[in-house]
Scaffold this motif. Structure first.
Motif, PDB file in Angstrom:
ATOM      1  N   LEU A 101      10.811  15.572  34.579  1.00 13.76           N
ATOM      2  CA  LEU A 101      10.610  15.066  36.012  1.00 13.76           C
ATOM      3  C   LEU A 101      11.206  15.847  37.098  1.00 13.76           C
ATOM      4  N   GLU A 102      12.487  16.670  36.743  1.00 15.03           N
ATOM      5  CA  GLU A 102      12.893  17.480  37.960  1.00 15.03           C
ATOM      6  C   GLU A 102      12.139  18.598  38.048  1.00 15.03           C
ATOM      7  N   ARG A 103      11.267  19.070  37.298  1.00 20.04           N
ATOM      8  CA  ARG A 103      10.312  20.241  37.359  1.00 20.04           C
ATOM      9  C   ARG A 103       8.848  19.952  38.384  1.00 20.04           C
ATOM     10  N   CYS A 104       9.140  18.751  38.623  1.00 21.75           N
ATOM     11  CA  CYS A 104       7.780  18.365  39.575  1.00 21.75           C
ATOM     12  C   CYS A 104       8.166  17.690  40.745  1.00 21.75           C
ATOM     13  N   ASP A 105       6.902  17.818  41.525  1.00 23.12           N
ATOM     14  CA  ASP A 105       7.040  16.855  42.781  1.00 23.12           C
ATOM     15  C   ASP A 105       6.206  15.779  42.527  1.00 23.12           C
ATOM     16  N   THR A 106       5.252  15.639  41.762  1.00 22.62           N
ATOM     17  CA  THR A 106       4.535  14.502  41.747  1.00 22.62           C
ATOM     18  C   THR A 106       4.181  14.196  40.133  1.00 22.62           C
ATOM     19  N   LEU A 107       4.330  12.794  39.837  1.00 26.33           N
ATOM     20  CA  LEU A 107       3.992  12.592  38.304  1.00 26.33           C
ATOM     21  C   LEU A 107       2.788  11.548  38.328  1.00 26.33           C
ATOM     22  N   VAL A 108       1.675  11.963  37.625  1.00 26.13           N
ATOM     23  CA  VAL A 108       0.644  11.083  37.321  1.00 26.13           C
ATOM     24  C   VAL A 108       0.833  10.667  35.870  1.00 26.13           C
ATOM     25  N   LEU A 109       1.116   9.357  36.140  1.00 25.43           N
ATOM     26  CA  LEU A 109       1.227   8.648  34.579  1.00 25.43           C
ATOM     27  C   LEU A 109       0.402   7.895  34.352  1.00 25.43           C
ATOM     28  N   GLY A 110      -0.375   8.173  32.882  1.00 24.14           N
ATOM     29  CA  GLY A 110      -1.322   7.402  32.214  1.00 24.14           C
ATOM     30  C   GLY A 110      -2.634   7.685  31.949  1.00 24.14           C
ATOM     31  N   PRO A 111      -3.361   8.735  32.553  1.00 21.52           N
ATOM     32  CA  PRO A 111      -4.725   8.939  32.537  1.00 21.52           C
ATOM     33  C   PRO A 111      -5.047   9.026  30.702  1.00 21.52           C
ATOM     34  N   GLY A 112      -5.940   8.642  30.280  1.00 28.27           N
ATOM     35  CA  GLY A 112      -6.307   8.753  29.183  1.00 28.27           C
ATOM     36  C   GLY A 112      -5.628   7.879  28.130  1.00 28.27           C
ATOM     37  N   THR A 113      -4.710   6.981  28.562  1.00 28.41           N
ATOM     38  CA  THR A 113      -3.978   6.306  27.693  1.00 28.41           C
ATOM     39  C   THR A 113      -4.689   4.900  27.625  1.00 28.41           C
ATOM     40  N   GLY A 114      -4.191   4.264  26.264  1.00 26.44           N
ATOM     41  CA  GLY A 114      -5.106   3.021  25.891  1.00 26.44           C
ATOM     42  C   GLY A 114      -4.213   1.882  25.570  1.00 26.44           C
ATOM     43  N   ALA A 115      -4.911   0.759  25.019  1.00 26.28           N
ATOM     44  CA  ALA A 115      -3.948  -0.235  25.287  1.00 26.28           C
ATOM     45  C   ALA A 115      -3.038  -0.236  24.104  1.00 26.28           C
ATOM     46  N   ASP A 116      -3.182   0.565  23.023  1.00 29.06           N
ATOM     47  CA  ASP A 116      -2.178   0.752  21.838  1.00 29.06           C
ATOM     48  C   ASP A 116      -0.800   1.717  22.423  1.00 29.06           C
ATOM     49  N   ALA A 117      -0.925   2.304  23.628  1.00 27.64           N
ATOM     50  CA  ALA A 117       0.286   3.143  24.016  1.00 27.64           C
ATOM     51  C   ALA A 117       1.378   2.292  24.212  1.00 27.64           C
ATOM     52  N   ASP A 118       2.442   3.045  23.959  1.00 25.98           N
ATOM     53  CA  ASP A 118       3.731   2.226  24.286  1.00 25.98           C
ATOM     54  C   ASP A 118       4.067   2.334  25.795  1.00 25.98           C
ATOM     55  N   ALA A 119       3.322   1.517  26.466  1.00 24.25           N
ATOM     56  CA  ALA A 119       3.290   1.957  28.090  1.00 24.25           C
ATOM     57  C   ALA A 119       4.573   1.238  28.681  1.00 24.25           C
ATOM     58  N   GLY A 120       4.953   0.208  28.251  1.00 21.43           N
ATOM     59  CA  GLY A 120       6.366  -0.562  28.860  1.00 21.43           C
ATOM     60  C   GLY A 120       7.539   0.672  28.715  1.00 21.43           C
ATOM     61  N   PRO A 121       7.815   0.610  27.403  1.00 33.06           N
ATOM     62  CA  PRO A 121       9.080   1.647  27.442  1.00 33.06           C
ATOM     63  C   PRO A 121       8.901   3.223  28.091  1.00 33.06           C
ATOM     64  N   LEU A 122       7.614   3.475  28.007  1.00 31.21           N
ATOM     65  CA  LEU A 122       7.458   4.934  28.945  1.00 31.21           C
ATOM     66  C   LEU A 122       7.501   4.632  30.129  1.00 31.21           C
TER      67      LEU A 122
END
Length: 291
Positions: A101-122
């Protein structure tokens, strides 16, 4: 409610880009998502960001898809993240992503992820990271777990953008889809207030709301935008504009307008339906130049 049209855009321009700029000055976008089932989704998001003028794009996806994605998009740096048994991003990917994260100005999180992704911990790992991206856009599976993290999202010091379609909004706000259809502007505004974020409620008409009470309505685009990959391009375009330094409302409004007008151009040239999500990004630079 305010019309999102050329007059609004003229009154709310994008950050200028003069001849002395370099790629770092134009912003660094980190895009995390995808899966083994949708290995190319981040290519669409990444191209959307670059076509919107971002200087650097980094893609972080499941390890088995990383090499192919890098070959498909040589303009971007690519990082492999841990996958779970379903071929989606796993919980351990959060710690890996936090280190980038320290290498970026903006984080876009989630495109292409589905219901089985471990989205909460991520998402938890991103929200708790010592180095947080100044601006954050949440999409797809990340929206499905955002409701129980509303306080943490609202408490971020940087700007946040949420890009739900009506189904995602129904889960995000625990409301009946019919209510969203009846009062989309009201629901978008309620979500913006709750999450302290700019919210773009996508649909035949897109409603953009801010926590301060501004609501924009974009009625264009057409049915051809209801196609696979279209939302991935939109997320990338908004992310690219955020990285360039645009205020979250301006970045989101311009991204929605550019995406919709790209659809209109393709509909006129190709047909009302049948054009592809990957054809949208190439329209964005010309539309930005025309303003």
């Amino acid at each position: 409610m305010i019309a999102l049209d050329r007059a609004w855009l003229a009154a709310n321009p994008l950050p200028p880009c003069d001849g002395a700029t370099d790629k770092n000055a134009r912003g660094r976008v980190l895009i995390a998502g995808g899966s083994e089932q949708l290995p190319g989704a981040l290519r669409l998001t990444g191209e959307g960001a670059l076509r919107a003028g971002a200087g650097k794009v980094q893609l972080a996806t499941v390890e088995r898809a990383a090499l192919g994605l890098g070959l498909a998009m040589p303009e971007a740096a690519v990082f492999g993240l841990t996958a779970n048994g379903a071929g989606e991003l796993g919980g351990a990917a959060g710690r890996e992503l936090a280190g980038l994260l320290e290498r970026c100005d903006t984080l876009v999180l989630g495109p292409g992820t589905g219901a089985d992704a471990d989205a909460g911990p991520l998402l938890d790992a991103v929200l708790a990271a010592k180095h947080s991206a100044p601006t954050l856009l949440l999409d797809a599976a990340m929206l499905a777990v955002a409701a129980e993290r509303d306080a943490a999202i609202a408490g971020r010091t940087g700007g946040t953008v949420l890009t739900p379609h009506p189904g995602e909004m129904a889960g995000l706000m625990a409301v009946d889809p019919e209510r969203i259809a009846r009062a989309p502007a009201d629901i978008a505004l309620a979500a913006a207030t709750r999450f302290g974020a700019v919210v773009a409620l996508k649909g035949p008409e897109t409603h953009i709301a801010t926590p301060e009470g501004t609501v924009l309505r974009y009625p264009e685009g057409g049915p051809g935008l209801a196609t696979g990959g279209s939302g991935d391009v939109l997320a990338g375009a908004i992310g690219g504009l955020l990285a360039r330094g645009a205020d979250p409302l301006i970045a989101t409004a311009w991204g929605v307008w550019l995406h919709g007008e790209a659809g209109r151009r393709l509909a006129a040239r190709v047909g009302p339906i049948g054009f592809l999500g990957r054809e949208l990004p190439q329209e964005i630079p010309g539309l930005m130049a025309a303003g």
